[in-house]
Write an enzyme that holds these catalytic residues in place. Sequence first.
Site: not given
Ligand code: PXP
Length: 256
Positions: A6, A8-9, A42, A44, A48-49, A69, A100, A152, A192-193, A214-215
């Site tokens: 991901n 986005d950042h 994503h 949005r 925002r990004h 997304e 999210t 997912e 996520h996370g 992503g993060h």
């Molecule tokens: N999956 C979904 C559906 C998300 O919304 C996100 C965050 O945008 C991620 C995965 C990735 O999460 P992270 O940035 O915490 O790795």
Amino acid sequence: MRLYVNIDHVATIRQARRTDEPDPVRAAVLVELAGADGITVHLREDRRHIQTRDVRLLVETCRTLVNLEVATEEEVLSLAEELQPEQVTLVPERRDEVTTEGGLNLARQEVQDRVGSAVTRLQTAGIRVSLFVDPDPEGVEASRLLGAEAVELHTGEYANARSDEERGRQLSRLAQATAAGRDAGLAVHAGHGLTYENVTPLAALEGIEEVNIGHSIMSRAILVGLERATREMREILDRAPGRVSEPGQWLPPMGY
Ligand code: PXP
């Protein structure tokens, strides 16, 4: 296990100055060269990004696959139909959230109706659809009934677990939801996370075929890249000729 990154950042940093760098489209090339199987962004509602332009160019230029997304909002759904990413992951979205916060609440009839019609629309446009759900059998079963190709599983609670016991409990929950997804004939993704520290037990679960991260990758990229970036600026300053007292008489060449 497919790795979708991901990005986005990258767009978040660009939007901090509303300039043209860093460009997520260029970042996607590097991510692909490093072995990612897909690029996730994503789009949005508040932009925002990631911007519409980014998605358009990513779909045109990615050599892997684009996973877009979006929420079940008319504007982004029609953009998805037009831009045709290979995959759309439907996610809940709240304007004031930092990221999210959970899976789609498919227990609510109104959400089911909106998601169901979005699934049909996107599939009619030839797009593979994944639904972001909490790791429970109910959300997985509802996804099957709505005709999605994939789920997912939200790994946020696993990632946030504060003790080994809780982590183990969340991992079992993910394992059960994965098995339910496979039994229902769905492809199972997770995200996520996820971090360099917590991804291994999840990756060892049988049946998960794709992770979205992503993060943590972007955070590491900043740290592993910062030293080189600083050194390059240091070198430019060190190469600059002696000071000039009349600016304008001498203009250094632009470029690097
Ligand atoms: N999956 C979904 C559906 C998300 O919304 C996100 C965050 O945008 C991620 C995965 C990735 O999460 P992270 O940035 O915490 O790795």
